[in-house]
Motif scaffolding. Structure first.
Motif, PDB file in Angstrom:
ATOM      1  N   ALA A 255       0.834  -1.203   0.000  1.00  0.00           N
ATOM      2  CA  ALA A 255       0.000   0.000   0.000  1.00  0.00           C
ATOM      3  C   ALA A 255       0.864   1.247   0.000  1.00  0.00           C
ATOM      4  O   ALA A 255       1.915   1.287   0.643  1.00  0.00           O
ATOM      5  CB  ALA A 255      -0.916   0.003   1.222  1.00  0.00           C
ATOM      6  N   PRO A 256       0.455   2.301  -0.710  1.00  0.00           N
ATOM      7  CA  PRO A 256       1.172   3.578  -0.617  1.00  0.00           C
ATOM      8  C   PRO A 256       1.239   4.051   0.835  1.00  0.00           C
ATOM      9  O   PRO A 256       0.333   3.794   1.625  1.00  0.00           O
ATOM     10  CB  PRO A 256       0.325   4.528  -1.472  1.00  0.00           C
ATOM     11  N   ARG A 257       2.298   4.744   1.163  1.00  0.00           N
ATOM     12  CA  ARG A 257       2.445   5.244   2.526  1.00  0.00           C
ATOM     13  C   ARG A 257       1.614   6.506   2.762  1.00  0.00           C
ATOM     14  O   ARG A 257       1.140   6.748   3.864  1.00  0.00           O
ATOM     15  CB  ARG A 257       3.912   5.582   2.815  1.00  0.00           C
ATOM     16  N   HIS A 258       1.479   7.333   1.736  1.00  0.00           N
ATOM     17  CA  HIS A 258       0.941   8.677   1.928  1.00  0.00           C
ATOM     18  C   HIS A 258      -0.369   8.952   1.196  1.00  0.00           C
ATOM     19  O   HIS A 258      -1.033   9.937   1.502  1.00  0.00           O
ATOM     20  CB  HIS A 258       1.973   9.714   1.477  1.00  0.00           C
ATOM     21  N   LEU A 259      -0.738   8.153   0.217  1.00  0.00           N
ATOM     22  CA  LEU A 259      -1.922   8.454  -0.571  1.00  0.00           C
ATOM     23  C   LEU A 259      -3.198   8.061   0.169  1.00  0.00           C
ATOM     24  O   LEU A 259      -3.203   7.166   1.023  1.00  0.00           O
ATOM     25  CB  LEU A 259      -1.862   7.736  -1.916  1.00  0.00           C
ATOM     26  N   LEU A 260      -4.279   8.728  -0.190  1.00  0.00           N
ATOM     27  CA  LEU A 260      -5.584   8.495   0.412  1.00  0.00           C
ATOM     28  C   LEU A 260      -6.498   7.787  -0.573  1.00  0.00           C
ATOM     29  O   LEU A 260      -6.293   7.828  -1.789  1.00  0.00           O
ATOM     30  CB  LEU A 260      -6.223   9.830   0.814  1.00  0.00           C
ATOM     31  N   THR A 261      -7.513   7.144  -0.041  1.00  0.00           N
ATOM     32  CA  THR A 261      -8.583   6.563  -0.851  1.00  0.00           C
ATOM     33  C   THR A 261      -9.892   7.178  -0.395  1.00  0.00           C
ATOM     34  O   THR A 261     -10.167   7.250   0.812  1.00  0.00           O
ATOM     35  CB  THR A 261      -8.633   5.033  -0.696  1.00  0.00           C
ATOM     36  N   TRP A 262     -10.693   7.645  -1.353  1.00  0.00           N
ATOM     37  CA  TRP A 262     -12.015   8.171  -1.029  1.00  0.00           C
ATOM     38  C   TRP A 262     -12.970   6.993  -0.913  1.00  0.00           C
ATOM     39  O   TRP A 262     -13.102   6.181  -1.832  1.00  0.00           O
ATOM     40  CB  TRP A 262     -12.516   9.142  -2.102  1.00  0.00           C
ATOM     41  N   ARG A 263     -13.633   6.888   0.239  1.00  0.00           N
ATOM     42  CA  ARG A 263     -14.561   5.786   0.492  1.00  0.00           C
ATOM     43  C   ARG A 263     -15.961   6.353   0.682  1.00  0.00           C
ATOM     44  O   ARG A 263     -16.253   6.939   1.726  1.00  0.00           O
ATOM     45  CB  ARG A 263     -14.128   5.007   1.740  1.00  0.00           C
ATOM     46  N   PRO A 264     -16.833   6.205  -0.327  1.00  0.00           N
ATOM     47  CA  PRO A 264     -18.192   6.748  -0.189  1.00  0.00           C
ATOM     48  C   PRO A 264     -18.925   6.089   0.959  1.00  0.00           C
ATOM     49  O   PRO A 264     -18.722   4.904   1.266  1.00  0.00           O
ATOM     50  CB  PRO A 264     -18.842   6.413  -1.535  1.00  0.00           C
ATOM     51  N   ASP A 265     -19.768   6.860   1.601  1.00  0.00           N
ATOM     52  CA  ASP A 265     -20.605   6.342   2.679  1.00  0.00           C
ATOM     53  C   ASP A 265     -21.637   5.407   2.080  1.00  0.00           C
ATOM     54  O   ASP A 265     -22.441   5.813   1.238  1.00  0.00           O
ATOM     55  CB  ASP A 265     -21.295   7.510   3.385  1.00  0.00           C
ATOM     56  N   PRO A 266     -21.654   4.120   2.485  1.00  0.00           N
ATOM     57  CA  PRO A 266     -22.627   3.195   1.894  1.00  0.00           C
ATOM     58  C   PRO A 266     -24.068   3.565   2.189  1.00  0.00           C
ATOM     59  O   PRO A 266     -24.982   3.129   1.495  1.00  0.00           O
ATOM     60  CB  PRO A 266     -22.259   1.843   2.527  1.00  0.00           C
TER      61      PRO A 266
END
Length: 452
Positions: free
Chosen positions: A246-257
Motif C-alpha cells: 500500500a502507498p504510505r501517503h496516498l488516500l482513498t475516497w470511500r463513499p458512505d454506503p
C-alpha cells in the motif's frame, strides 16, 4: 418560487456553476470546461488539422520532465516515498486527463457544441504555463489573438488544477470535487502550499491531507491523517491493502454506503481524523524484554476500524479494535498509520529492492535470534521497543488490519515489515523513515500480498 436565472457567460464567467458551489467528479468537471474549448475553436477557426498541436500541448503540460511541464518534480529511486508516490500519480493522472482532453477536442472539432449566448469571451489571469512553439504560433500568431489566448489559458489552467487536485487520491476518478463559479481556482492557496512543500522539502502527510480536504470540502482543519465529509471519508489506502504494497501517503475516497443520493455539497460539517498522540516520541513505552510470557489468544484475532467521537475543533480520533473472541485491545488508528508510513519495506529478493516500496539498499539482518508474541505486544501499554538487539514479531496468518494494528504498537523508528519467507541477506536496517536512528530494531513478519 422562480428558479435562479442562469448566469450569462463571459468576463470571468465561463460556466453556469451555482454561486454556492457544486460537486463534480473529474470526468464531469472536464466535460464542464468544454465551452472554453469550443470558444477556442470558434474564435480561431480551428480545423481537425490543428488538433495535433493542441494535443501535444496538453500532453507536454501534464507530463513530468518536459520543457512545458506544469509540475517541475524530479523523482528518482532515492527520492522520498511521498515524492515518488505523488510523482507516479502525476504521470498516471496526467496521461489520462490528456487523453480525455484530446477526445473532447476531436469531438468538438467535428461536431461543434453551439454556445447559446454567442461567442465566448473571458478574462483569464495568466499563471505562466509555457506553450510549445507550435501552440504559440497557432494561438498567438497565425490565426490566434487575445481572445483565443485568454480562453486557452483558462482552459489549460483549469485542467492543471484538476490534475493537481486529484494527486492525493488513489481512486481519483471517484473523488467528489467542490467546484465554484471560478472552477477550481479556489483551491489555489492550498495547492500552492502543497506544491511548495512537495518541491522544496520532504512533504508531510498532514499537508497532503489538508490539500485533499480543501479539494473535497473547500475548507481547512487541524493537522490529521484523513477526514470525513458529507458522503464519505478520505483515509490512507493501507486500510484496504497489504501493508507491504500500500502507498504510505496516498488516500482513498470511500463513499458512505448509507448515502444513496448524489452529494450536492461535500463541505457539510467535515471533520479531520487526528492521532491520539501528537508526538509519538513522548508517548509511554514498554520494552519488549518486559512483555509477559507468551500466552496464546483464546481464538483467532480479528480486527475492525472504529471511529471515535468528534472532539473540539472539528477533530476526531479512531482506533483499531482487535479481539481474540474474549479479550479486546484498542490501537490508535493514527499511530498505526504513522507506523506504516515510517516502516522499512525491504524487497523480497536481491535485485528487486523496490518491489515492496523500499529504497535501494534496505535489507534485513542475516540473523534474527529473538522473537516476541504479537498478542502480548498488542496488549502492552504504550509503544513497544527494545534496546538489546533485534526482535521479530510473527504476524503471519493474521489479516492486514491486525498487522496494521501491530505496527501501531511498535515504536516507529527502525521498524521493518517484511513478507514471510527467508529474510533478505545484507546489511542491517538503517534507522527510521524520518532519517533518525532509533534504538529499537523490530521486524514484523506478515503474509505477502496475493498475486495479481
Amino acid at each position: 418560487m422562480h428558479p435562479a436565472p442562469t448566469p450569462a457567460l463571459g468576463g470571468s464567467r465561463w460556466n453556469a456553476f451555482p454561486a454556492g458551489g457544486t460537486v463534480l467528479t473529474a470526468a464531469r468537471f472536464l466535460a464542464a470546461t468544454e465551452p472554453l474549448l469550443q470558444g477556442i475553436i470558434d474564435d480561431n477557426a480551428l480545423t481537425s488539422a490543428d488538433g495535433r498541436v493542441l494535443e501535444e500541448q496538453i500532453h507536454a503540460t501534464l507530463a513530468l520532465g518536459t520543457r512545458e511541464t506544469s509540475l517541475p518534480l524530479l523523482v528518482g529511486p532515492d527520492s522520498a516515498p511521498a515524492a515518488r508516490e505523488l510523482g507516479a500519480q502525476a504521470e498516471r493522472i496526467g496521461q489520462e486527463l490528456a487523453s480525455w482532453s484530446t477526445a473532447a477536442l476531436e469531438r468538438l472539432l467535428t461536431d461543434p457544441a453551439p454556445l447559446p449566448a454567442g461567442p465566448l469571451v473571458v478574462r483569464s489571469r495568466c499563471y505562466g504555463h509555457l506553450l510549445t512553439p507550435a501552440a504559440t504560433d497557432l494561438l498567438m500568431g497565425r490565426r490566434g489573438g487575445p481572445v483565443t489566448m485568454q480562453l486557452y489559458n483558462e482552459w489549460l489552467h483549469q485542467i492543471v488544477l484538476l490534475r493537481d487536485a486529484l494527486l492525493p487520491f488513489t481512486n481519483w476518478q471517484d473523488v467528489p470535487l467542490t467546484v465554484t463559479p471560478t472552477g477550481l481556482r479556489h483551491t489555489e492557496p492550498a495547492r500552492d502550499a502543497f506544491l511548495t512543500e512537495l518541491l522544496v522539502r520532504q512533504i508531510r502527510h498532514t499537508r497532503i491531507v489538508d490539500f485533499a480536504r480543501h479539494v473535497v470540502t473547500g475548507t481547512s482543519g487541524p493537522d490529521g491523517y484523513g477526514f470525513a465529509a458529507a458522503g464519505g471519508t478520505a483515509l490512507p489506502t493501507v486500510l484496504d491493502r497489504s501493508p507491504l504494497t500500500a502507498p504510505r501517503h496516498l488516500l482513498t475516497w470511500r463513499p458512505d454506503p448509507a448515502t444513496d443520493e448524489p452529494v450536492t455539497h461535500a463541505a457539510d460539517n467535515p471533520v479531520t481524523y487526528v492521532a491520539e498522540e501528537a508526538d509519538y516520541y513522548t508517548a509511554p513505552r514498554t520494552l519488549v524484554e518486559h512483555l509477559p510470557p507468551t500466552t496464546a489468544p483464546a481464538g483467532p484475532l480479528t480486527a475492525r476500524r472504529v471511529p471515535g467521537p468528534t472532539i473540539p475543533d472539528g477533530a476526531r480520533t479512531a482506533h483499531i479494535e482487535v479481539t481474540d473472541g474474549t479479550r479486546t485491545v484498542h490501537v490508535d488508528l493514527g499511530q498505526a498509520l504513522r507506523g506504516h508510513r515510517f516502516a522499512h519495506r525491504p524487497g523480497p529478493a536481491v535485485g528487486d529492492a523496490t518491489a515492496y516500496g523500499a529504497h535501494a539498499g534496505d535489507s534485513l539482518p542475516e540473523d534474527s535470534p529473538r522473537t516476541a508474541d504479537i498478542w502480548a505486544a498488542l496488549r502492552a501499554p504504550g509503544l513497544v521497543w527494545t534496546r538489546a538487539g533485534e526482535v521479530t514479531l510473527d504476524a503471519t496468518g493474521q489479516d492486514d488490519l491486525v498487522a496494521l494494528a501491530l505496527l501501531g504498537r511498535l515504536y516507529p523508528e527502525n521498524v521493518t515489515v517484511r513478507p514471510a519467507g527467508p529474510p533478505v541477506a545484507g546489511t542491517r536496517t538503517a534507522g527510521g523513515a524520518d532519517g533518525r536512528s532509533g534504538p529499537s530494531r523490530l521486524v514484523a513478519v506478515v503474509d505477502p500480498p496475493p498475486a495479481r
